[in-house]
Scaffold this active site. Sequence first.
Site, short mmCIF file in Angstrom:
data_model
loop_
_atom_site.label_atom_id
_atom_site.label_comp_id
_atom_site.label_asym_id
_atom_site.label_seq_id
_atom_site.Cartn_x
_atom_site.Cartn_y
_atom_site.Cartn_z
N GLY A 12 0.70 -1.24 -0.11
CA GLY A 12 0.12 -0.07 -0.02
C GLY A 12 0.88 1.35 0.13
O GLY A 12 0.24 2.40 0.46
N SER A 13 2.21 1.37 -0.41
CA SER A 13 2.81 2.33 -0.60
C SER A 13 2.19 3.56 -1.70
O SER A 13 2.20 4.60 -1.14
CB SER A 13 4.29 2.28 -0.93
N ASN A 14 1.57 2.93 -2.50
CA ASN A 14 0.88 3.81 -3.44
C ASN A 14 -0.47 4.54 -3.12
O ASN A 14 -0.73 5.34 -3.02
CB ASN A 14 0.40 3.39 -4.70
N LYS A 65 -16.87 -14.77 -9.59
CA LYS A 65 -16.25 -13.53 -9.64
C LYS A 65 -17.31 -12.44 -9.85
O LYS A 65 -17.09 -11.38 -9.22
CB LYS A 65 -15.33 -13.41 -10.68
N ILE A 93 -9.66 -7.00 -13.21
CA ILE A 93 -10.89 -6.49 -13.07
C ILE A 93 -11.81 -7.49 -14.04
O ILE A 93 -11.70 -7.33 -15.22
CB ILE A 93 -10.92 -4.95 -13.26
N ASN A 107 -5.31 2.24 -13.21
CA ASN A 107 -4.30 1.20 -12.97
C ASN A 107 -2.77 2.03 -13.18
O ASN A 107 -2.54 2.69 -14.10
CB ASN A 107 -4.52 0.06 -13.70
N HIS A 109 1.25 0.36 -13.43
CA HIS A 109 1.85 -0.80 -13.74
C HIS A 109 3.45 -0.53 -14.01
O HIS A 109 3.95 0.27 -14.26
CB HIS A 109 1.46 -1.45 -15.11
C1 GRF Z 1 3.25 -1.16 -7.52
O1 GRF Z 1 4.65 -1.69 -8.23
C2 GRF Z 1 2.28 -1.09 -8.63
O2 GRF Z 1 2.94 -0.66 -9.84
C3 GRF Z 1 1.92 -2.57 -8.82
O3 GRF Z 1 1.93 -3.11 -7.62
C4 GRF Z 1 2.80 -2.46 -6.72
C5 GRF Z 1 1.95 -2.06 -5.44
O4 GRF Z 1 2.84 -1.56 -4.54
N1 GRF Z 1 0.44 -2.36 -9.53
P1 GRF Z 1 2.25 -0.93 -3.37
O5 GRF Z 1 1.46 -1.88 -2.61
O6 GRF Z 1 1.50 0.38 -3.60
O7 GRF Z 1 3.50 -0.55 -2.31
#
Ligand code: GRF
Length: 189
Positions: A12-14, A65, A93, A107, A109
């Site tokens: 969850g760093s993002n 699903k 999804i 998303n 990636h």
């Molecule tokens: C990120 O590298 C993102 O690009 C990919 O999954 C990873 C998630 O990282 N889809 P975090 O959980 O947000 O740290």
Amino acid sequence: MKKLAVFASGNGSNFTAIVEAVKAGIIQATIDCLICDRKEAYVFTRAKEAGVEAFYFNIKAYDSKNDYEQAIVAVLKEKGIDGIVLAGYMKIIGETLLKHYPNKIVNIHPSLLPDFPGKQGILDAFQAGVDKTGVTVHIVDAGVDTGPILAQQSVEILKEDTLESLKKKIHQIEHDLYSKTIQNFLQNL
Ligand code: GRF
């Protein structure tokens, strides 16, 4: 103000970067909930700290699903969610979410798509020995890591890079690029 839901499965760093970007006014929307499919995911701790309501959905508890996604959609509709931000959500999804949120799911990636799609974009690029990889933000469609690209940023893979150092560089780019791109994506909602 548009309402966003973040979907995540892991660290969850993002998620945290997005929450901070909202606080800083870089993203002019609200983060109204976290949807997570893994009970033990660290992102739950982050959501609690950030005061974001979090929901756990276990796909095994549903017959299909479609049923799983219907249950998620029910929460999203109830909360008036306008758009979905995937941030390390490890499920593809399905048609139910796509039908309810057409062109309204974004998303991130960790590669320069269309190169290295799939679950381990950083590892695949590193092992392929390419000298450049990067980050892509795109609208989600029915494919895996396909869909219109909104933003890309590249990063060099240096001789001295390890998988760990590359991961770190990619994540730093992600946290910045995703917030800026989400702000532009709000126009779609
Ligand atoms: C990120 O590298 C993102 O690009 C990919 O999954 C990873 C998630 O990282 N889809 P975090 O959980 O947000 O740290």
